[in-house]
Design a protein around this motif. Sequence first.
Motif, mmCIF file in Angstrom:
data_model
loop_
_atom_site.group_PDB
_atom_site.id
_atom_site.type_symbol
_atom_site.label_atom_id
_atom_site.label_comp_id
_atom_site.label_asym_id
_atom_site.label_seq_id
_atom_site.Cartn_x
_atom_site.Cartn_y
_atom_site.Cartn_z
ATOM 1 N N ILE A 1 0.845 -1.200 0.000
ATOM 2 C CA ILE A 1 0.000 0.000 0.000
ATOM 3 C C ILE A 1 0.875 1.243 0.000
ATOM 4 N N ALA A 2 1.901 1.256 0.861
ATOM 5 C CA ALA A 2 2.799 2.406 0.924
ATOM 6 C C ALA A 2 3.530 2.604 -0.396
ATOM 7 N N ALA B 1 1.160 3.865 -3.178
ATOM 8 C CA ALA B 1 0.801 5.261 -2.927
ATOM 9 C C ALA B 1 1.937 6.187 -3.329
ATOM 10 N N GLN C 1 -10.536 -0.422 3.864
ATOM 11 C CA GLN C 1 -9.497 -1.432 3.668
ATOM 12 C C GLN C 1 -10.051 -2.838 3.890
ATOM 13 N N ALA D 1 -4.574 1.541 -1.381
ATOM 14 C CA ALA D 1 -3.385 2.219 -1.918
ATOM 15 C C ALA D 1 -3.764 3.458 -2.706
ATOM 16 N N ALA E 1 -4.723 6.078 -0.327
ATOM 17 C CA ALA E 1 -3.568 6.577 0.419
ATOM 18 C C ALA E 1 -2.714 7.517 -0.426
ATOM 19 N N TRP F 1 3.906 4.914 8.299
ATOM 20 C CA TRP F 1 2.657 4.519 8.957
ATOM 21 C C TRP F 1 1.734 3.752 8.024
ATOM 22 N N ALA F 2 1.850 3.979 6.712
ATOM 23 C CA ALA F 2 1.106 3.144 5.766
ATOM 24 C C ALA F 2 1.660 1.727 5.766
ATOM 25 N N GLY G 1 -1.366 0.291 7.055
ATOM 26 C CA GLY G 1 -2.183 0.408 5.866
ATOM 27 C C GLY G 1 -2.867 1.767 5.779
ATOM 28 N N LEU G 2 -4.028 1.794 5.171
ATOM 29 C CA LEU G 2 -4.771 3.049 5.025
ATOM 30 C C LEU G 2 -5.138 3.664 6.383
ATOM 31 N N ILE H 1 -1.867 5.497 7.725
ATOM 32 C CA ILE H 1 -1.497 6.750 7.076
ATOM 33 C C ILE H 1 -2.556 7.822 7.323
#
Length: 303
Positions: free
Chosen positions: A4-5, A8, A72, A81, A84, A154-155, A159-160, A163
């Motif tokens: 996800i991070a 994004a 999520q 993602a 985010a 933090w993502a 995850g979402l 963040i």
Amino acid sequence: MAVIALLALVLDVLIGWPDAVYRRVGHPVTWAGRLIAALDRTLNKGRARRAKGALTVVVVLLAAMIPAVLIQAWLGPWVAAVLAWPLVAARSLDQHLRAVAVPLAAGDLAAARGATAMIVGRDVTRADTPALSRASLESLAENFSDGVIAPLFWAAVGGLPGIAAYKAINTMDSMIGHRTPRHEAFGMIAARLDDVANLIPARLSAGLIAIASGRRARAALRVTLRDASAHRSPNAGWPEGAMAGALDCRLSGPRVYADRVADEPWLNAAAPDPDAADLRRGIALIRRATVVAALLLAAVALL
């Protein structure tokens, strides 16, 4: 969560947050800002302001995290993602700093001052090239930590929801986390929570800057470990110290605000002041550090 991070970050670098989208729907940070401003107007009065500030933190965090958790869980990591994506600010950071670097390199101090005033809170109306370069490099380093690495961290952790919570905390700190008569009590919890949320990302940012500086890595780490604790912020001194060491220039130091002169200690005090060329080198350094961060996220995602 690292996927996800990483996605994004890739979307942000490739697309950013388009102006057309911003004009139509705004931005998640502005949505949070409206809620924070409303709570500030409503609750920040009378007695028990610290408790009311704590209530504000809880309300804003719940407003950010509950939708993120549900999205999520129901729609999965790919949608998470995409949502985010606007919470990472690598592209806008680069654009804002280039808006200073280009006129500064051309000797257009008026345009450079105007662009610098968009990214710092100090008074730059009479700033010369070294002062503009210092202010911009400090903003670049600090916002690399706050606007890029902390959201990605933090993502990757949460995850979402992770963040979203971080951006809510960071936005509260920027709006109410000030040591002013109005906000010192009301914003205390928000400010302390922001310090905690940035504790690890700030140190990761310093490490990434050092790695990206290549042969200057040892100098970047040496200046950081020696000088970061002298900074007024428990976190900002880390990426700023790494930047000062990597570029072999001095940062921080005295600066002028609207109502006062702040006599801040220097980072890398024995080095010369930065110039326009150093600002361009700093922008390139942060681009390389962002690539290193992306590679680390990819490695974690593969594992």
